[in-house]
Motif scaffolding. Structure first.
Motif, mmCIF file in Angstrom:
data_model
loop_
_atom_site.group_PDB
_atom_site.id
_atom_site.type_symbol
_atom_site.label_atom_id
_atom_site.label_comp_id
_atom_site.label_asym_id
_atom_site.label_seq_id
_atom_site.Cartn_x
_atom_site.Cartn_y
_atom_site.Cartn_z
ATOM 1 N N TYR A 115 -1.073 3.657 2.441
ATOM 2 C CA TYR A 115 -1.112 2.221 2.733
ATOM 3 C C TYR A 115 -2.300 1.931 3.638
ATOM 4 O O TYR A 115 -2.588 2.685 4.564
ATOM 5 N N LYS A 116 -2.976 0.827 3.352
ATOM 6 C CA LYS A 116 -4.030 0.337 4.232
ATOM 7 C C LYS A 116 -3.938 -1.183 4.253
ATOM 8 O O LYS A 116 -3.977 -1.821 3.200
ATOM 9 N N SER A 117 -3.817 -1.733 5.453
ATOM 10 C CA SER A 117 -3.712 -3.187 5.592
ATOM 11 C C SER A 117 -5.100 -3.812 5.623
ATOM 12 O O SER A 117 -6.107 -3.116 5.762
ATOM 13 N N ASN A 118 -5.114 -5.124 5.501
ATOM 14 C CA ASN A 118 -6.302 -5.883 5.844
ATOM 15 C C ASN A 118 -6.215 -6.146 7.342
ATOM 16 O O ASN A 118 -5.286 -5.681 8.010
ATOM 17 N N ILE A 120 -5.276 -7.467 10.798
ATOM 18 C CA ILE A 120 -4.105 -8.124 11.394
ATOM 19 C C ILE A 120 -4.576 -8.738 12.709
ATOM 20 O O ILE A 120 -4.877 -8.017 13.665
ATOM 21 N N LEU A 126 3.155 -7.950 10.374
ATOM 22 C CA LEU A 126 3.485 -7.709 8.958
ATOM 23 C C LEU A 126 4.924 -7.220 8.943
ATOM 24 O O LEU A 126 5.217 -6.144 9.464
ATOM 25 N N ILE A 129 5.767 -4.494 3.650
ATOM 26 C CA ILE A 129 4.549 -4.085 2.949
ATOM 27 C C ILE A 129 4.916 -3.402 1.642
ATOM 28 O O ILE A 129 6.040 -2.933 1.471
#
Length: 170
Positions: A115-118, A120, A126, A129
């Motif tokens: 997993y990699k977020s944009n 925050i 979040l 996810i």
């Protein structure tokens, strides 16, 4: 009887000789190790004396710590219905932080990013996810890496990690 006593005396003398030899060897070994440990590295240089007093230095260091401190929250025990469902993760970028964060979750045993977020922003969260990778049923030990980014330069300011467990139930 005389020969038994003589043999016993020889044996005692041999044991005493061995003990003396071992004690000399261990004393030499300890002395050599202490000398090695106590050597000053040849590449050291003396620190320059700062003109600032201790209070000014403490304030400056405290400011630097606050600038780079990362205070994040994440659910350490994530449960998923199946390998394709959303995960209730509760990632929070606390208001005390100065920088937006990007979160990467990696499997501990392979290092693979699942997993990699944009970005925050500070003060945002979040709650749920969807992982970038399908996971089979099982429990996965992972590390969530929180990276602080300077919005102007795009440079990473610092990174911190937290261990989490993902349990895929079906």
């Amino acid at each position: 009887m005389y020969s038994k006593k003589r043999e016993r005396n020889k044996l005692v003398l041999i044991i005493i000789s061995i003990l003396l030899f071992l004690s000399c060897c261990s004393a030499t070994f300890i002395k050599d190790n202490k000398q090695h440990i106590m050597e000053i590295d040849k590449g050291v240089e003396q620190l320059e004396i700062s003109k600032k007093n201790n209070e000014d230095l403490k304030k400056e260091l405290g400011k630097k710590v606050l600038e780079t401190q990362i205070n994040m929250t994440i659910n350490p025990f994530v449960e998923m219905k199946n390998g394709d469902s959303e995960a209730k993760i509760n990632i929070e970028n606390k208001r005390v932080n100065r920088y937006p964060q990007i979160v990467e979750i990696k499997l501990n045993y392979t290092g693979e990013i699942i997993y990699k977020s944009n970005l925050i922003p500070v003060g945002y969260q979040l709650k749920n996810i969807k992982l970038n990778k399908f996971l089979d049923k099982g429990v996965y030990d992972c590390t969530a890496f929180f990276s602080s980014y300077d919005e102007k330069t795009g440079q990473i300011i610092g990174t911190a990690g937290a261990n989490i467990s993902i349990n895929v139930k079906g």
